[in-house]
Motif scaffolding. Sequence first.
Motif, PDB file in Angstrom:
ATOM      1  N   LEU A  46      26.200 -35.770 -42.446  1.00  0.00           N
ATOM      2  CA  LEU A  46      26.836 -36.485 -43.086  1.00  0.00           C
ATOM      3  C   LEU A  46      27.109 -35.989 -44.304  1.00  0.00           C
ATOM      4  N   ASN A  47      28.248 -36.191 -45.049  1.00  0.00           N
ATOM      5  CA  ASN A  47      28.708 -35.354 -46.253  1.00  0.00           C
ATOM      6  C   ASN A  47      28.072 -36.520 -47.452  1.00  0.00           C
ATOM      7  N   GLU A  48      28.578 -35.987 -48.610  1.00  0.00           N
ATOM      8  CA  GLU A  48      27.918 -36.922 -49.741  1.00  0.00           C
ATOM      9  C   GLU A  48      28.466 -38.305 -49.885  1.00  0.00           C
ATOM     10  N   ASN A  49      29.645 -38.340 -49.139  1.00  0.00           N
ATOM     11  CA  ASN A  49      30.156 -40.101 -48.914  1.00  0.00           C
ATOM     12  C   ASN A  49      29.522 -40.662 -47.988  1.00  0.00           C
ATOM     13  N   PHE A  50      28.688 -40.129 -47.228  1.00  0.00           N
ATOM     14  CA  PHE A  50      28.144 -40.684 -45.873  1.00  0.00           C
ATOM     15  C   PHE A  50      29.204 -40.931 -44.574  1.00  0.00           C
ATOM     16  N   GLU A  51      30.137 -39.882 -44.804  1.00  0.00           N
ATOM     17  CA  GLU A  51      31.041 -39.755 -43.629  1.00  0.00           C
ATOM     18  C   GLU A  51      30.728 -38.756 -42.494  1.00  0.00           C
ATOM     19  N   GLY A  97      11.656 -40.824 -38.873  1.00  0.00           N
ATOM     20  CA  GLY A  97      12.906 -40.432 -39.709  1.00  0.00           C
ATOM     21  C   GLY A  97      12.518 -40.209 -40.918  1.00  0.00           C
ATOM     22  N   VAL A  98      13.666 -39.538 -41.698  1.00  0.00           N
ATOM     23  CA  VAL A  98      13.636 -39.212 -43.119  1.00  0.00           C
ATOM     24  C   VAL A  98      14.793 -40.319 -43.590  1.00  0.00           C
ATOM     25  N   ASN A  99      14.310 -40.791 -44.699  1.00  0.00           N
ATOM     26  CA  ASN A  99      15.259 -41.519 -45.547  1.00  0.00           C
ATOM     27  C   ASN A  99      16.540 -41.013 -45.955  1.00  0.00           C
ATOM     28  N   GLY A 100      17.721 -41.859 -45.898  1.00  0.00           N
ATOM     29  CA  GLY A 100      18.954 -41.309 -46.041  1.00  0.00           C
ATOM     30  C   GLY A 100      19.541 -40.567 -45.014  1.00  0.00           C
ATOM     31  N   ASN A 101      18.998 -40.318 -43.600  1.00  0.00           N
ATOM     32  CA  ASN A 101      19.366 -39.806 -42.377  1.00  0.00           C
ATOM     33  C   ASN A 101      19.365 -40.385 -41.371  1.00  0.00           C
ATOM     34  N   ILE A 102      20.234 -39.937 -40.418  1.00  0.00           N
ATOM     35  CA  ILE A 102      20.502 -40.635 -39.001  1.00  0.00           C
ATOM     36  C   ILE A 102      19.753 -39.688 -38.123  1.00  0.00           C
ATOM     37  N   GLN A 103      18.570 -40.060 -37.428  1.00  0.00           N
ATOM     38  CA  GLN A 103      17.917 -39.205 -36.532  1.00  0.00           C
ATOM     39  C   GLN A 103      18.257 -39.784 -35.126  1.00  0.00           C
ATOM     40  N   ILE A 104      18.218 -38.646 -34.178  1.00  0.00           N
ATOM     41  CA  ILE A 104      18.460 -39.082 -32.921  1.00  0.00           C
ATOM     42  C   ILE A 104      17.686 -37.908 -31.842  1.00  0.00           C
ATOM     43  N   LEU A 120      25.131 -50.116 -48.243  1.00  0.00           N
ATOM     44  CA  LEU A 120      24.095 -49.949 -49.157  1.00  0.00           C
ATOM     45  C   LEU A 120      24.032 -49.343 -50.455  1.00  0.00           C
ATOM     46  N   ARG A 121      24.858 -48.395 -50.355  1.00  0.00           N
ATOM     47  CA  ARG A 121      25.124 -47.692 -51.702  1.00  0.00           C
ATOM     48  C   ARG A 121      26.016 -48.378 -52.618  1.00  0.00           C
ATOM     49  N   GLY A 122      26.753 -49.368 -52.269  1.00  0.00           N
ATOM     50  CA  GLY A 122      27.434 -50.163 -53.043  1.00  0.00           C
ATOM     51  C   GLY A 122      26.577 -51.260 -53.577  1.00  0.00           C
ATOM     52  N   ILE A 123      25.788 -51.750 -52.791  1.00  0.00           N
ATOM     53  CA  ILE A 123      24.577 -52.759 -53.334  1.00  0.00           C
ATOM     54  C   ILE A 123      23.626 -52.342 -54.233  1.00  0.00           C
ATOM     55  N   ASN A 124      23.361 -50.961 -54.036  1.00  0.00           N
ATOM     56  CA  ASN A 124      22.442 -50.093 -55.180  1.00  0.00           C
ATOM     57  C   ASN A 124      23.078 -50.059 -56.406  1.00  0.00           C
ATOM     58  N   LYS A 125      24.543 -49.749 -56.421  1.00  0.00           N
ATOM     59  CA  LYS A 125      25.120 -49.472 -57.742  1.00  0.00           C
ATOM     60  C   LYS A 125      25.033 -51.029 -58.339  1.00  0.00           C
ATOM     61  N   ASP A 126      25.258 -52.010 -57.691  1.00  0.00           N
ATOM     62  CA  ASP A 126      25.335 -53.407 -58.303  1.00  0.00           C
ATOM     63  C   ASP A 126      24.190 -53.861 -58.904  1.00  0.00           C
ATOM     64  N   ALA A 127      23.153 -53.691 -57.867  1.00  0.00           N
ATOM     65  CA  ALA A 127      21.751 -54.177 -58.050  1.00  0.00           C
ATOM     66  C   ALA A 127      20.844 -53.466 -58.999  1.00  0.00           C
ATOM     67  N   PHE A 128      21.238 -52.267 -59.364  1.00  0.00           N
ATOM     68  CA  PHE A 128      20.601 -51.168 -59.946  1.00  0.00           C
ATOM     69  C   PHE A 128      19.225 -50.746 -59.006  1.00  0.00           C
ATOM     70  N   GLN A 129      19.547 -50.632 -57.857  1.00  0.00           N
ATOM     71  CA  GLN A 129      18.325 -50.264 -56.915  1.00  0.00           C
ATOM     72  C   GLN A 129      18.632 -48.962 -56.549  1.00  0.00           C
ATOM     73  N   ASP A 130      17.558 -48.401 -55.636  1.00  0.00           N
ATOM     74  CA  ASP A 130      17.723 -47.172 -55.092  1.00  0.00           C
ATOM     75  C   ASP A 130      17.283 -47.040 -53.514  1.00  0.00           C
ATOM     76  N   PHE A 131      17.807 -48.226 -52.945  1.00  0.00           N
ATOM     77  CA  PHE A 131      17.428 -48.241 -51.415  1.00  0.00           C
ATOM     78  C   PHE A 131      17.917 -47.181 -50.529  1.00  0.00           C
ATOM     79  N   GLU A 132      17.147 -46.715 -49.545  1.00  0.00           N
ATOM     80  CA  GLU A 132      17.995 -45.853 -48.455  1.00  0.00           C
ATOM     81  C   GLU A 132      17.649 -46.272 -47.267  1.00  0.00           C
ATOM     82  N   LEU A 133      18.518 -46.060 -46.306  1.00  0.00           N
ATOM     83  CA  LEU A 133      18.660 -46.510 -44.821  1.00  0.00           C
ATOM     84  C   LEU A 133      17.799 -45.243 -44.194  1.00  0.00           C
TER      85      LEU A 133
END
Length: 689
Positions: free
Chosen positions: A664-669, A620-627, A569-582
């Motif tokens: 997750l780190n800043e690279n979503f790892e 949940g919160v945007n940009g996070n994985i909640q469990i 999704l980060r790659g698509i945001n960069k190409d489409a100039f969007q700010d979508f978050e999962l």
Amino acid sequence: MESSGKPGKVHITRQTKNLLFDEFDYQLAVVRDKYLLENEIETYFVLPKTIYAETVIQEVIGEYVIPNGIFMKSSRREEGDSTRHSIYRIKMNRSRLSMLEKRPTDVTGENINILITMLGKVDEQMKDAIDKMPLRKIDQWCGNQNHGIRFNSCVMNFSSWNFEKKYLTQPDPLFKFYIGCALLVLICTTIIQGVIMPSDHMILWIAFGTGASFLILLIPFVWVGYVWNRIKDPHRELDSIPAPSVRIIRYFYKTSDRIAKSWIFRTIIYLSVAVVLSTFAIIDVIDCDNESLDVRIQNQECQHPWYFTYSCTLAILGIYGFFRIQFIVKFILCVLSLVAYTCTMFFFRADVFDGINVDDGSSPAIAPVYAHLIYLIEIIMLLHIMDRQMEYINRLDFIWKIKLTEEHKVASITHATNAVLIHNILPVQIAKMYLDPARMGQGYSRSYTDVAVMFASIPNFMDFYTETDLNDQGIKCLQLLNEIIVDFDNALFEFDDVEKIKVIGSTYMAACGLEVNERGRTSSSRFPSAEFGYISSRKHSNENQPNIEKRRRSLVTIVKFAAAMMVKLRGINKDAFQDFELRIGIDSGPIVAGVIGAQKPLYDIWGDTVNMASRMDSTGVNGNIQIAARSANLLTQSGVKCAFRGKIKVKGKEKLIPAYFVRLNENFEVQFGSEIDKHCTQTHDNACY
């Protein structure tokens, strides 16, 4: 409208009500939905039309009953028609009720009727196809096109050299039998010549020895392949047959196979055999001189030249015995043989035919030499017509084979396309069941205890979606969403254990640990389904106990997949100039999986684990994985770092439940570490598992 409605009610807006006119009754809906109140949208509940029942029955009785209790039909035609219509409606309702009560039986009967109708249509199509077959004589002699393929009926060849080459290069598995028949014809001709000629007539035996040696020499070159295949595969069950190990046999084997597949080799051998048979048929006539003729007349031998004509007839039969050789070639060879025999009768050995005045079976009005000639012409013309018929049928069969091959290719492509589509809808093993005609109508269900479920939504996509002229009424927004989902699907190739379940709006649902296989198919313990046949309700004894290690692996895998989705999704945001978050929610535990629907089957999963994963997403919160806590405990035991978020309110749960974020780190790892989150193991120990 669905979320603000009531159970058992159909909730519609005022605009929809106006389009329905008076088809139904309506009740003004009192709802407290914020969106409906802010926009002052008036809504209604749809009610069934008040019909028939007591009012209709009373109308019917009123038309048929008079005060003294005697039934009488109304004399007013209009009212009588209305009464009959009312009775018809009551009967129709009763019949519909009866149909619902007998639904399983009626559905089966309807399917049988559909099958009978389909079979009838197939019979009609086959009959129509047979009627259109070009089997009439006028089609054989004057037709120039068949199934779109240009075909010259006069000379029996295709206008296109490609088709003609394909026809000629067809293998001829019967060629070996033609050689055997030619040898039989040579032996029969020798017997005839041996009977009518002196035993010391050396030219006869020399010619026979030469011709027989040539044909016998051909036998291994055309028969070894057939004999070897019959020995190794008598029932023709093997896909491939190994070649002989003996060198000389292998040579004959490959040569016979090459001859059967090469029309050039077959034609050369055919011409050689035809020359041998024709030469042997007339050689004794040429060699028969006057002196030997006088001796034969005295000894009552060689006094019937018809024997020589019969020998020539056998040679012609041998020439026409090769069915897969082009009929024009056979006709030319027979004409040449006839010309050679005619020249022999008229010029070289006319005395053989004219010197015999005894009854030789010819007509008194025709000279014997002409009787022989007419006889051979009749034989050649008869065989030519029959051979032409055979050639036409062979070429027509070749055309049908081409069409059948093309249709089979189209059908194969269609089947492959259907298989790809259904494999994209259902897991592979379940798709095989739906593609198997023997298992049509069977359902699928299975219980699992260790499955990780994920819901990943894009909350701000609805803010992005607008229906304006700039984005083509929302189409461009959907195209971007499609690109996002396609990238998520591509990420699945790196995670074989993750199964995509479905997409709901902009929410992506997946699961790990399903291990779809045939063990969950229909069994002896079944419960009925309204959509199709029966669905298995069997639970596997070895799957009823939780497998902690398996659940850990499934959780770690689904978390890694969720992180990969964020990267996509980060790659698509960069190409489409969007700010979508999962916004992702994950939970693990027992679920039930199955396929619902018959026309458009859908593979789905159910259970409290699925509901909890959905709640983890929605809260949940945007940009996070909640469990949930139990999943966080398993992840930390696997070395995945989790951060305690706090207790949150979840729909369907009476108490607040603890929730965690996967670090997750800043690279979503995904971050791994040896430390275990104490919030999970100590503070909420009872809720961890």
